[in-house]
Design a protein around this motif. Structure first.
Motif, short mmCIF file in Angstrom:
data_model
loop_
_atom_site.label_atom_id
_atom_site.label_comp_id
_atom_site.label_asym_id
_atom_site.label_seq_id
_atom_site.Cartn_x
_atom_site.Cartn_y
_atom_site.Cartn_z
N GLU A 28 -6.17 20.95 -7.69
CA GLU A 28 -4.84 20.54 -8.13
C GLU A 28 -4.86 19.04 -8.39
N PRO A 29 -4.08 18.59 -9.38
CA PRO A 29 -3.97 17.14 -9.61
C PRO A 29 -3.17 16.48 -8.49
N MET A 30 -3.44 15.20 -8.23
CA MET A 30 -2.70 14.45 -7.22
C MET A 30 -1.63 13.61 -7.90
N ALA A 31 -0.48 13.56 -7.27
CA ALA A 31 0.61 12.72 -7.77
C ALA A 31 1.31 12.06 -6.60
N ILE A 32 1.97 10.96 -6.87
CA ILE A 32 2.67 10.22 -5.83
C ILE A 32 4.03 9.80 -6.36
N GLY A 33 5.00 9.69 -5.46
CA GLY A 33 6.35 9.34 -5.88
C GLY A 33 6.73 7.91 -5.53
N TYR B 153 0.84 -1.20 0.00
CA TYR B 153 0.00 0.00 0.00
C TYR B 153 0.88 1.26 0.00
N ASP B 154 0.27 2.36 -0.43
CA ASP B 154 0.96 3.65 -0.41
C ASP B 154 0.26 4.59 0.56
N LEU B 155 1.03 5.57 1.02
CA LEU B 155 0.48 6.62 1.86
C LEU B 155 0.46 7.91 1.04
N LEU B 156 -0.70 8.48 0.85
CA LEU B 156 -0.88 9.72 0.10
C LEU B 156 -1.11 10.86 1.07
N ARG B 157 -0.31 11.92 0.94
CA ARG B 157 -0.52 13.10 1.79
C ARG B 157 -1.13 14.23 0.96
N ILE B 158 -2.16 14.84 1.52
CA ILE B 158 -2.74 16.05 0.93
C ILE B 158 -2.57 17.16 1.96
N GLU C 228 1.32 7.14 -11.27
CA GLU C 228 1.69 8.28 -10.42
C GLU C 228 0.58 9.31 -10.32
N LYS C 229 -0.20 9.49 -11.38
CA LYS C 229 -1.31 10.45 -11.37
C LYS C 229 -2.55 9.74 -10.85
N LEU C 230 -3.05 10.24 -9.73
CA LEU C 230 -4.10 9.52 -9.01
C LEU C 230 -5.48 10.14 -9.10
N GLY C 231 -5.57 11.40 -9.50
CA GLY C 231 -6.85 12.09 -9.54
C GLY C 231 -6.69 13.56 -9.23
#
Length: 517
Positions: free
Chosen positions: A449-454, A162-167, A427-430
């Protein structure tokens, strides 16, 4: 997001009558000066003693189930509410997650108070988002809008696969010199229960810190309540800080607790001093108990909501252990369009009223709501960590009659999602959207803003991951099963920077020692 939350929806609670005595000394105003209303001096007798239930043994399992009783260290008369735990959601079935922005921090300070006293907090005392948002973060402020949106993330340190997404949401900053004048009314609980642990003395010290930060353009009025509410100081310019502080010095515990009358008088004073070009705020300092006058939350909250609609906001500051109503204090701030903090030490008072004063006082946006739109082609499942009692129906995101959160100048709001991507390379999540009412015009605005993850998790997010996991374990979340406080402590110690984060490391280690594992 159509959540299937374990607990029932937010229900207004009855104010607790615990710990209030009618045999205390009455607060006495000094001789009339600076527009103060004078009360006749009256002496009463016996002071109440603090009554605590003896702490029981610490929680002895790695993770307590949500249905389990409150863990060790809960005192008689402490009132919290279980808002459930957000589920994992299939993005193909529901790709929207919507919630009110929140910058309350009271739950974290309550936890700290429990652990510092040598016991673990009850599971219901833990609200994950208030743990996360306790720590100021280094988000870039917006260039022109009220908010800037930041997103990042990477592999979860606690859940493989799993990944952790921070906003992160950052409010615009306002220089101290540009802050609006403040018309403040202190509503201070001086009932008998405030004599326990010298609660009232900490209130007085805390408000002195606030008064010291005020400028000549600001005004302060004071209302107190024990068995009855009464005006102690009419709105007085901060030019005359000595008169304001002298009024605080004369406060002594007395009587029962008529919170309804105290708040009513406080709002009436704020309404009389109201200025459309100023910050108009009531500041409540209390342990949240009441037994005289209107003692149901419904009656008190309806009055507060009406005044909030007229531009008079309410911030609540909680004090005390042994008989404390966290639920009421948090709800009052929510309905009053303000924030809720819990003051467990003088250092916390200094932090709130010195380091974050402008943000504490000046609101830049009302009814702020966040909506996260996940791309089902990239995201398989998602789960929002915390914010259970801030849930907003997806269709109400653009319904500007639905209440959101209030954000102060320079404030940050952080939300963490645990997500499972459909493809590791996605990488582009929404998209993240923030909708709010402009503080000046009351017109609704929206930023996105678009969401991205590394591929890696930044150090700051690793630390937040340890904070969130600690909260999940304390509240007995099933999502924390299989993890250990030792792992949380190790990650926190590895990534912590600064005084507040290092203090968190100590708290986790103390919790580990209390657990005996």
């Amino acid at each position: 997001m159509k959540k299937q939350i374990v607990a029932s929806a937010l229900a207004l609670v009855t104010l607790t009558a615990a710990g209030c005595s009618s045999g205390e000394k009455q607060a006495v105003a000094p001789s009339e000066k600076a527009g103060r209303s004078v009360e006749s001096k009256a002496e009463h007798a016996v002071q109440n003693k603090a009554q605590y239930a003896a702490p029981s043994s610490a929680m002895d399992r790695t993770v307590a189930k949500r249905s389990a009783p409150a863990p060790a260290g809960s005192y008689n008369g402490m009132h919290f509410k279980n808002y459930g735990t957000n589920p994992a959601v299939d993005a193909a079935e529901d790709h929207l997650s919507t919630f009110a922005a929140d910058v309350d921090t009271g739950s974290y300070s309550v936890m700290r108070n429990y652990i510092t006293r040598g016991s673990l907090p009850p599971a219901d005392a833990v609200r994950v988002e208030e743990f996360i948002n306790y720590f100021p973060l280094s988000y870039e402020p917006p260039a022109k809008d009220a908010f800037a949106i930041h997103t990042d993330g990477g592999p979860s340190p606690f859940r493989p696969g799993y990944d952790l997404l921070r906003i992160g949401i950052k409010g615009k900053e306002i220089a101290v010199t540009n802050r609006k004048p403040a018309n403040l009314v202190f509503v201070i609980d001086i009932s008998g229960s405030m004599n326990q642990e010298n609660r009232l003395e900490l209130v007085k010290k805390s408000l002195r810190v606030l008064v010291d930060q005020l400028e000549e353009k600001d005004k302060v009025g004071i209302v107190v309540y024990g068995s009855k509410g009464r005006k102690l100081l009419d709105p007085t310019s901060a030019q005359n800080k000595a008169a304001i502080i002298e009024s605080l010095d004369y406060l002594l515990p007395e009587g029962s607790t008529n919170a309804e009358e105290g708040l009513r008088l406080g709002y009436e004073m704020a309404a009389q001093a109201f200025s459309p070009d100023a910050i108009n705020r009531v500041i409540l300092c209390s342990d949240g108990v009441a037994n005289v006058g209107e003692t149901t939350a419904e009656g008190i909250l309806s009055t507060i909501e009406r005044y909030a609609g007229e531009g008079i906001t309410l911030s609540t500051f909680g004090f005390g252990m042994g008989n404390y109503n966290d639920v009421l204090m948090e709800q009052l701030a929510d309905k009053g369009d303000g924030t809720y903090s819990y003051i467990d030490t003088f250092s916390e008072a200094r932090r709130v009223f010195t380091e974050a004063l402008t943000g504490t006082l000046q609101t830049i946006a009302h009814d702020a709501k966040i909506q996260v739109e996940f791309d089902p082609k990239a995201v398989e499942t998602y789960r929002l960590l915390g914010y259970e009692n801030r849930d907003v129906a997806d269709e109400d995101f653009r319904n500007d009659r639905v209440d959101g959160g209030e954000i102060g100048a320079g404030h940050t709001v952080t939300a963490l999602y645990e997500i499972k991507r459909k493809r590791p390379e996605a990488e582009k999540l929404g998209t993240v959207r923030v909708r709010y009412k402009d503080e000046k015009t009351s017109q609704a605005k929206e930023v996105a803003e678009p969401m991205a993850i590394g591929k890696t998790l930044q150090r700051e997010v690793q630390f937040l991951a340890s904070v969130a996991e600690f909260a999940e374990m304390l509240r007995g979340s099933e999502w924390a099963e299989g993890n250990s406080l030792k792992k949380v402590a190790d990650l926190a110690e590895k990534t912590a920077t600064g005084e507040q984060q290092l203090e968190f490391v100590r708290l986790v280690k103390d919790a580990l020692a209390l657990r005996g594992s």
